[in-house]
Enzyme design. Sequence first.
Site, mmCIF file in Angstrom:
data_model
loop_
_atom_site.group_PDB
_atom_site.id
_atom_site.type_symbol
_atom_site.label_atom_id
_atom_site.label_comp_id
_atom_site.label_asym_id
_atom_site.label_seq_id
_atom_site.Cartn_x
_atom_site.Cartn_y
_atom_site.Cartn_z
ATOM 1 N N ARG A 244 21.031 21.244 39.555
ATOM 2 C CA ARG A 244 20.001 20.453 38.884
ATOM 3 C C ARG A 244 19.050 19.908 39.945
ATOM 4 O O ARG A 244 19.487 19.533 41.042
ATOM 5 C CB ARG A 244 20.609 19.276 38.109
ATOM 6 C CG ARG A 244 21.307 19.642 36.801
ATOM 7 C CD ARG A 244 20.343 20.131 35.721
ATOM 8 N NE ARG A 244 21.020 20.464 34.477
ATOM 9 C CZ ARG A 244 21.417 21.692 34.124
ATOM 10 N NH1 ARG A 244 21.198 22.716 34.924
ATOM 11 N NH2 ARG A 244 22.004 21.895 32.961
ATOM 12 N N GLU A 273 11.080 19.291 36.181
ATOM 13 C CA GLU A 273 10.722 20.568 35.545
ATOM 14 C C GLU A 273 10.327 20.386 34.081
ATOM 15 O O GLU A 273 10.874 19.507 33.412
ATOM 16 C CB GLU A 273 11.867 21.593 35.694
ATOM 17 C CG GLU A 273 13.160 21.220 35.026
ATOM 18 C CD GLU A 273 14.268 22.247 35.316
ATOM 19 O OE1 GLU A 273 14.570 22.520 36.484
ATOM 20 O OE2 GLU A 273 14.831 22.761 34.329
ATOM 21 N N HIS A 291 14.029 28.059 36.507
ATOM 22 C CA HIS A 291 15.326 27.763 35.868
ATOM 23 C C HIS A 291 15.820 28.971 35.046
ATOM 24 O O HIS A 291 15.943 28.883 33.820
ATOM 25 C CB HIS A 291 15.200 26.511 34.973
ATOM 26 C CG HIS A 291 16.522 25.859 34.687
ATOM 27 N ND1 HIS A 291 16.664 24.513 34.500
ATOM 28 C CD2 HIS A 291 17.773 26.385 34.532
ATOM 29 C CE1 HIS A 291 17.933 24.225 34.248
ATOM 30 N NE2 HIS A 291 18.630 25.340 34.266
HETATM 31 C C1 8YV Z 1 20.426 26.609 30.656
HETATM 32 C C2 8YV Z 1 21.699 25.653 32.604
HETATM 33 O O1 8YV Z 1 19.796 27.774 30.314
HETATM 34 O O2 8YV Z 1 23.690 26.007 31.407
HETATM 35 C C3 8YV Z 1 23.042 25.260 32.131
HETATM 36 O O3 8YV Z 1 23.492 24.166 32.509
HETATM 37 O O4 8YV Z 1 21.160 25.056 33.449
HETATM 38 C C4 8YV Z 1 21.038 26.844 32.003
HETATM 39 O O5 8YV Z 1 21.952 27.862 31.870
HETATM 40 C C5 8YV Z 1 19.452 25.488 30.532
HETATM 41 O O6 8YV Z 1 19.992 24.271 30.883
HETATM 42 C C6 8YV Z 1 18.912 25.432 29.101
HETATM 43 O O7 8YV Z 1 19.754 24.733 28.253
#
Ligand code: 8YV
Length: 325
Positions: A244, A273, A291
């Site tokens: 993150r 973001e 992302h």
């Molecule tokens: C997601 C991610 O696509 O799963 C996670 O924690 O960061 C990604 O795979 C994104 O967060 C959208 O929900």
Amino acid sequence: MSQANKKPKILVARAIFPDLLAKLEQVAEVQSNQADAIWSSAEIKAAMMDKDGAIVTGSEKVDADMLDASPNLKIVSNIAVGYNNLDMPAFKARQVMATNTPDVLTETTADFGFTLLMATARRVTESEHWLRAGHWKKFSICDTPLAMDIHHSTLGIMGMGRIGQAIARRALGFGMKVRYYNRSRLSTELEKECGATYVDRETLLKESDHIILVMPYTPENHHLFGEKELAMMKPTATLVNIARGGIVDELALAKALKEKRIFAAGIDVFEGEPAVRPELLELKNIVLAPHIASATEKTRRAMIELAIENCLAGIAGKTPPNLLS
Ligand code: 8YV
């Protein structure tokens, strides 16, 4: 559910694949956001207040105020493995269930972690820009974007959950020495299987040729990776973040990259973001991605299917497969 024998009311807060939405609509009364609009907190709250369940992505923050306004809400199902967007203490206090989508994205996300690591160390995007800008006038042994090796180098993995372990397994194929730091140590068998050695944070920072961040984002690790940590890294080292954005102090990173105090970075996640700091955008020694670590169609479909399964189970009074405690 408000009344027995009635379909449950479910909010799907972002666009999902139409066939999966149609399947859900057979068993639930769905309010969806197929326009994929970014709703404000007030809009999410208004959409959620008469629902039995909600399916959201990591981009939708769900807080105590929204839960208080939704008396029938049994479950919020995240289409993501990370769930820092959900106010977990508020969920617990109100006995609203929360779920995530682990496992189905592990290998895809690990593939991308490795992709970003390779692209960063081998200066793939920078080289392409160099070529497109017309700098490739002749073959040159020295006057070409020279990179850092991956094979037989030392990889430091911060956060050794499922994705961290899947990255470690990939690293073995490149003959890398794998070091990891995690809140808790893996079992001896798992360490062996991943070929990974547990080290303290300082050792990992100082001795790694490449560092990859894969840990969950919590209030405790906000800006965990800042000036001090960057200063401990080798000037030849790279940093990859697929966790993150908030884990890294982006201004400190931009400064370290600009002053060539580390070699390069690969960043898939950003603190604000989809906004990306201009300080990062203007750098050459960084690979930027929007992302996309879990973004293959197969995996995104599996994540949505699992989120739907979790949501329906919670509404039906069953324990969802991925209930968060
Ligand atoms: C997601 C991610 O696509 O799963 C996670 O924690 O960061 C990604 O795979 C994104 O967060 C959208 O929900």
